[in-house]
Design a protein around this motif. Structure first.
Motif, PDB file in Angstrom:
ATOM      1  N   TYR A 287     -17.397 -40.540   4.426  1.00  0.00           N
ATOM      2  CA  TYR A 287     -17.526 -41.497   3.323  1.00  0.00           C
ATOM      3  C   TYR A 287     -18.527 -41.016   2.276  1.00  0.00           C
ATOM      4  CZ  TYR A 287     -19.228 -45.550   0.739  1.00  0.00           C
ATOM      5  OH  TYR A 287     -19.644 -46.397  -0.261  1.00  0.00           O
ATOM      6  N   GLN A 426     -12.749 -47.501  -1.474  1.00  0.00           N
ATOM      7  CA  GLN A 426     -13.486 -46.689  -0.510  1.00  0.00           C
ATOM      8  C   GLN A 426     -14.740 -47.391   0.000  1.00  0.00           C
ATOM      9  OE1 GLN A 426     -13.835 -43.125  -2.997  1.00  0.00           O
ATOM     10  NE2 GLN A 426     -12.460 -42.054  -1.598  1.00  0.00           N
ATOM     11  N   GLY A 430     -15.279 -48.278   3.843  1.00  0.00           N
ATOM     12  CA  GLY A 430     -16.446 -47.749   4.551  1.00  0.00           C
ATOM     13  C   GLY A 430     -17.295 -48.856   5.151  1.00  0.00           C
TER      14      GLY A 430
END
Length: 466
Positions: A287, A426, A430
């Motif tokens: 990540y 994202q 994450g």
């Protein structure tokens, strides 16, 4: 050898054996993007290559521990080193998915043989006050290895390539073999021929593999699809059959009588859950590279605090255990691990603040693992009879490996499910992926609070030290 006492040479050799598992099991996480590009394989195959080592180790480790009790713990440790070398060479020369997957499977078997055998050797050859010290250093390799692995992996991938992660494991294994060589054999001495519990092995392995396939593929195949529902039914039937077989077997692969101890249950359950927490690194490292712009080396540097704190606090956890008993350091450890991961899950923060929060969170998680490691290991294997040492340590380390495997699988499934709906989400993916580890950490805390006896000192440890 009845009067033999373990020395630092043997201890260091066993530490290197455990370290080889972490060097190849976790270091590969830092090289996932490069691995994908270099071999030209799909992300699903890469994820399989990352997680399959822990899975194979987990489903094989009880069998390996039982074999070590019967064949000899020194022989099985050396055999594990040989498998480590073979698996690492195959991964180093891999040009596609076939050799990579085969190598990772062999590496999983290597860990399965080394870890319970070395724990049983500690139980056999380090009596009294020497045992907590030996367990601390063993835990340093086991728990601290995950911190070393991420920094090591990031540095090696940046300076050389992902192949060197496996290549450098070979000399470490050779040194470990040399140090363990010459140690008197330790095994169960029985006039009766020990029968192998083949049906127990088969039903356990197949049931755990079925469950893992459900977790890893449920999102892709559909949770109510025929294959997933069939695997769930297979797991229930096979695991029930396994318990039925073990309850009636005179030489079971899993001694279910071990679970009559609340302390042992607490160690196994919390160990499984905290290793699920360690799966947070599988989410965090990729990540910060893809969403926050860090290089492999920079993401490795991010884990320095984790590495330093876990290394420096493992023996602190041992000292607290000797004074206050196992419960207090295990409570501190699980609580701090959960808090540390919570700081990493704050993915809505701006990049600079988030990286600082993650660095601090990793350091706090390292303190938690450091406090937890030795008391948990001692609770699980420090007080069992010699003839059950391999089985007890095998179950305990199975919890470790399966916890890591399921932690990666569940966190990855949650994160992937969010990205499938919105490939730009994202931060959300994450955060929720790391949230799985936060939940596991707090459940682990509850398990310790409920199951670990309220004692100021472990009475059995006192008796042994006397």
């Amino acid at each position: 050898m009845k009067n033999y006492k373990g020395n630092d040479r043997l201890l260091f050799g066993m530490i290197l054996g455990v370290a080889t598992y972490w060097l190849f099991a976790s270091s590969i996480t830092a090289g996932v993007p490069q691995l994908d590009q270099d071999l030209g394989i799909s992300s699903s195959v890469v994820n399989t290559a990352v997680s399959i080592t822990a899975l194979i180790c987990g489903v094989s480790i009880i069998t390996a521990g039982s074999i070590a009790d019967k064949v000899g713990r020194v022989k099985i440790t050396q055999f594990g080193f040989i498998l480590s070398i073979i698996g690492s060479i195959l991964c180093t020369i891999a040009q596609g998915q076939t050799l990579l997957i085969i190598g990772r499977v062999i590496q999983g078997l290597s860990g399965a043989f080394i870890m319970p055998a070395t724990l049983a050797l500690i139980n056999a050859y380090y009596p009294g006050e020497a045992r907590p010290r030996a367990l601390s250093f063993w835990s340093l390799a086991s728990w601290g290895g995950s911190g070393i692995a991420n920094f090591f992996g990031g540095a090696v991938v940046s300076a050389l390539s992902w192949r060197w992660i496996f290549g450098l494991t070979v000399p470490v294994a050779l040194i470990g073999m040399f140090l363990v060589k010459g140690t008197p054999e330790s095994k169960i001495n029985s006039v009766e021929k020990q029968k192998v519990d083949y049906f127990g092995i088969i039903t356990l392995v197949l049931s755990l593999l079925s469950l893992n396939l459900v977790v890893t593929n449920g999102g892709e195949w559909g949770w109510t699809s025929a294959p997933i529902l069939s695997l769930i039914v297979a797991f229930i039937i096979l695991f029930a059959l396994f318990l039925f077989i073990e309850n009636r077997n005179v030489a079971p692969i899993v001694d279910l009588s071990l679970f009559r101890s609340k302390g042992y249950n607490a160690a196994v359950i919390s160990n499984f859950l905290l290793n699920m927490c360690a799966g947070c690194l599988f989410i965090l490292i990729p990540y910060v590279q893809t969403a926050r712009g860090l290089t492999s080396f920079q993401s490795g540097l991010l884990t320095i605090g984790y590495l330093v704190t876990i290394v420096t606090t493992i023996r602190v956890g041992e000292k607290v255990m000797l004074k206050k008993g196992a419960r207090m350091p295990m409570i501190i450890g699980t609580l701090m691990a959960a808090i540390g991961i919570l700081l990493m899950a704050l993915t809505f923060l701006p990049t600079t603040i988030y990286l600082v929060s993650s660095f601090i969170g990793l350091a706090i998680m390292g303190v938690g693992f450091g406090f937890y490691a030795t008391p948990s290991t001692n609770t699980a294997v420090g007080n069992v009879p010699q003839e059950k040492a391999g089985s007890a340590s095998g179950i305990y380390k199975m919890a470790s490996s399966l916890g890591g495997s399921f932690g990666i699988a569940i966190s990855g499934a949650v994160s992937t499910a969010i990205l499938m709906n919105n490939n730009k989400a994202q931060n959300l993916a994450g955060g929720f992926g790391l949230g799985v580890s936060v939940i596991a950490g707090f459940i682990s805390l509850v398990a310790v609070l409920v199951l670990v006896p309220k004692k100021k000192k472990n009475e059995n440890s006192q008796k042994r030290a006397a």
